[in-house]
Design an enzyme around this catalytic site. Structure first.
Site, mmCIF file in Angstrom:
data_model
loop_
_atom_site.group_PDB
_atom_site.id
_atom_site.type_symbol
_atom_site.label_atom_id
_atom_site.label_comp_id
_atom_site.label_asym_id
_atom_site.label_seq_id
_atom_site.Cartn_x
_atom_site.Cartn_y
_atom_site.Cartn_z
ATOM 1 N N PRO A 256 0.815 -1.224 0.000
ATOM 2 C CA PRO A 256 0.000 0.000 0.000
ATOM 3 C C PRO A 256 0.847 1.273 0.000
ATOM 4 O O PRO A 256 0.349 2.336 -0.354
ATOM 5 C CB PRO A 256 -0.826 -0.089 1.289
ATOM 6 C CG PRO A 256 -0.655 -1.478 1.808
ATOM 7 C CD PRO A 256 0.588 -2.046 1.193
ATOM 8 N N GLU B 25 0.587 -8.078 7.945
ATOM 9 C CA GLU B 25 1.061 -6.682 7.968
ATOM 10 C C GLU B 25 2.214 -6.452 6.992
ATOM 11 O O GLU B 25 2.873 -5.417 7.038
ATOM 12 C CB GLU B 25 1.471 -6.302 9.398
ATOM 13 C CG GLU B 25 0.301 -6.269 10.377
ATOM 14 C CD GLU B 25 -0.815 -5.320 9.931
ATOM 15 O OE1 GLU B 25 -0.542 -4.130 9.709
ATOM 16 O OE2 GLU B 25 -1.960 -5.807 9.789
ATOM 17 N N ARG C 56 -1.209 -8.546 -21.062
ATOM 18 C CA ARG C 56 -1.995 -8.222 -22.259
ATOM 19 C C ARG C 56 -1.293 -7.235 -23.178
ATOM 20 O O ARG C 56 -1.708 -7.043 -24.321
ATOM 21 C CB ARG C 56 -3.407 -7.745 -21.894
ATOM 22 C CG ARG C 56 -3.489 -6.385 -21.280
ATOM 23 C CD ARG C 56 -4.881 -6.080 -20.773
ATOM 24 N NE ARG C 56 -5.804 -5.678 -21.825
ATOM 25 C CZ ARG C 56 -5.777 -4.514 -22.465
ATOM 26 N NH1 ARG C 56 -4.837 -3.630 -22.198
ATOM 27 N NH2 ARG C 56 -6.670 -4.220 -23.373
ATOM 28 N N ASP D 131 -6.749 1.532 -26.100
ATOM 29 C CA ASP D 131 -7.263 1.509 -24.731
ATOM 30 C C ASP D 131 -7.482 2.912 -24.168
ATOM 31 O O ASP D 131 -6.788 3.847 -24.536
ATOM 32 C CB ASP D 131 -6.263 0.811 -23.805
ATOM 33 C CG ASP D 131 -6.267 -0.693 -23.985
ATOM 34 O OD1 ASP D 131 -7.248 -1.216 -24.530
ATOM 35 O OD2 ASP D 131 -5.287 -1.320 -23.578
HETATM 36 C C1 4G0 Z 1 2.305 -4.691 2.885
HETATM 37 C C2 4G0 Z 1 -0.900 -4.080 -1.641
HETATM 38 C C3 4G0 Z 1 1.487 -5.552 2.169
HETATM 39 C C4 4G0 Z 1 1.839 -4.018 3.986
HETATM 40 C C5 4G0 Z 1 -0.842 -5.044 -0.632
HETATM 41 C C6 4G0 Z 1 -0.310 -5.091 3.692
HETATM 42 C C7 4G0 Z 1 -2.984 -3.344 -0.751
HETATM 43 C C8 4G0 Z 1 -1.983 -3.215 -1.702
HETATM 44 C C9 4G0 Z 1 0.172 -5.762 2.591
HETATM 45 C C10 4G0 Z 1 0.519 -4.203 4.405
HETATM 46 C C11 4G0 Z 1 -1.873 -5.096 0.301
HETATM 47 C C12 4G0 Z 1 -2.075 -2.182 -2.786
HETATM 48 C C13 4G0 Z 1 0.800 -2.527 6.189
HETATM 49 C C14 4G0 Z 1 -1.319 -3.773 6.006
HETATM 50 C C15 4G0 Z 1 -0.726 -6.680 1.825
HETATM 51 N N1 4G0 Z 1 -2.928 -4.257 0.212
HETATM 52 N N2 4G0 Z 1 -2.814 -1.088 -2.554
HETATM 53 N N3 4G0 Z 1 -1.910 -5.965 1.359
HETATM 54 N N4 4G0 Z 1 -0.002 -3.496 5.521
HETATM 55 O O1 4G0 Z 1 -1.483 -2.350 -3.851
#
Ligand code: 4G0
Length: 225
Positions: A85, A112, A150, A165
């Site tokens: 994230p 996490e 793709r 696209d």
């Molecule tokens: C790393 C990517 C990975 C940290 C992975 C969670 C959303 C995305 C993950 C966390 C993911 C995205 C800190 C909760 C696995 N969620 N937006 N989850 N934390 O690309």
């Protein structure tokens, strides 16, 4: 292109065996390996996660299974991507750049996420598919694999389908119709049946600009630069 995906949940990648991406793998346009990180755990119970130093809720994926899994596929041509994230925003432009590479290794975190030492030792790029948190990096990894695959040569039926696209010229797609020309009293716009390709192209352009202004004014502003 070869893509190796490292995950604790290899079965979640079943959707990529369908349709266009499934066919790309069958036709050897894409070599896709889904690798179970747990197979690399040296722990007697195959444990791959542990509590977080310094406190905090949830579990983190431990370094040993990840180091060994990554080292089993890494070579000089590899680009190592971690789905997170807090990564850089994934876009069509980023996908086009990745589609030029020989070998991607995509790491999926769960819980996490993963120990920072894995990131420091191997990760070239942290990518986020958008500003939301999922239970794992598996869905984001599938989004990246699909988007990149793709774009590879001979994966789509025509060269044109990828070039036309949405986002290709920072405009959203115009409305499209197929047969029948009238369905439940709803008619296909006359212009599209006219055979006048110049007028059709003009109509489509106008429609694209209207929908883009209404829904994505940010794209319009970017285009003017
Ligand atoms: C790393 C990517 C990975 C940290 C992975 C969670 C959303 C995305 C993950 C966390 C993911 C995205 C800190 C909760 C696995 N969620 N937006 N989850 N934390 O690309």
């Amino acid at each position: 292109m070869r893509i190796d995906v490292l995950t604790l949940f290899p079965e979640s990648f079943a959707p990529l065996k369908e349709s266009i991406i499934g066919r790309a793998v069958e036709n050897q346009k894409l070599e896709l390996n889904i690798i179970n990180i747990r197979d690399f755990s040296t722990d007697k119970h195959k444990k791959c996660d542990d509590e977080i130093f310094g406190g905090g809720d949830g579990m983190l994926m431990t370094p040993q299974p990840l180091f060994d899994a990554i080292e089993s596929v890494l070579d000089k041509n590899s680009k190592v991507i971690y789905m997170s994230p807090k990564g850089e925003q994934f876009t069509q432009k980023a996908a086009k750049e990745l589609a030029t590479l020989q070998h991607l290794i995509i790491i999926c975190g769960h819980y996490e996420g993963i120990d920072q030492r894995v990131i420091d030792a191997f990760v070239d790029m942290e990518i986020s598919i958008g500003d939301y948190v999922l239970t794992g990096g598996e869905l984001p990894a599938m989004v990246v694999v699909d988007t990149v695959a793709r774009l590879l040569p001979n994966v789509l039926h025509s060269e044109n389908s990828a070039k036309c696209d949405s986002f290709e010229d920072d405009l959203l797609e115009f409305p499209q119709y197929t047969r029948p020309a009238e369905f439940r009293g709803m008619k296909v716009p006359e212009i599209l049946l006219s055979g006048n390709h110049g007028e059709i192209a003009k109509w489509r352009r106008e429609q694209s600009e209207l929908i883009t202004s209404a829904r994505r004014p940010d794209l319009i502003n970017r285009r003017k630069k």
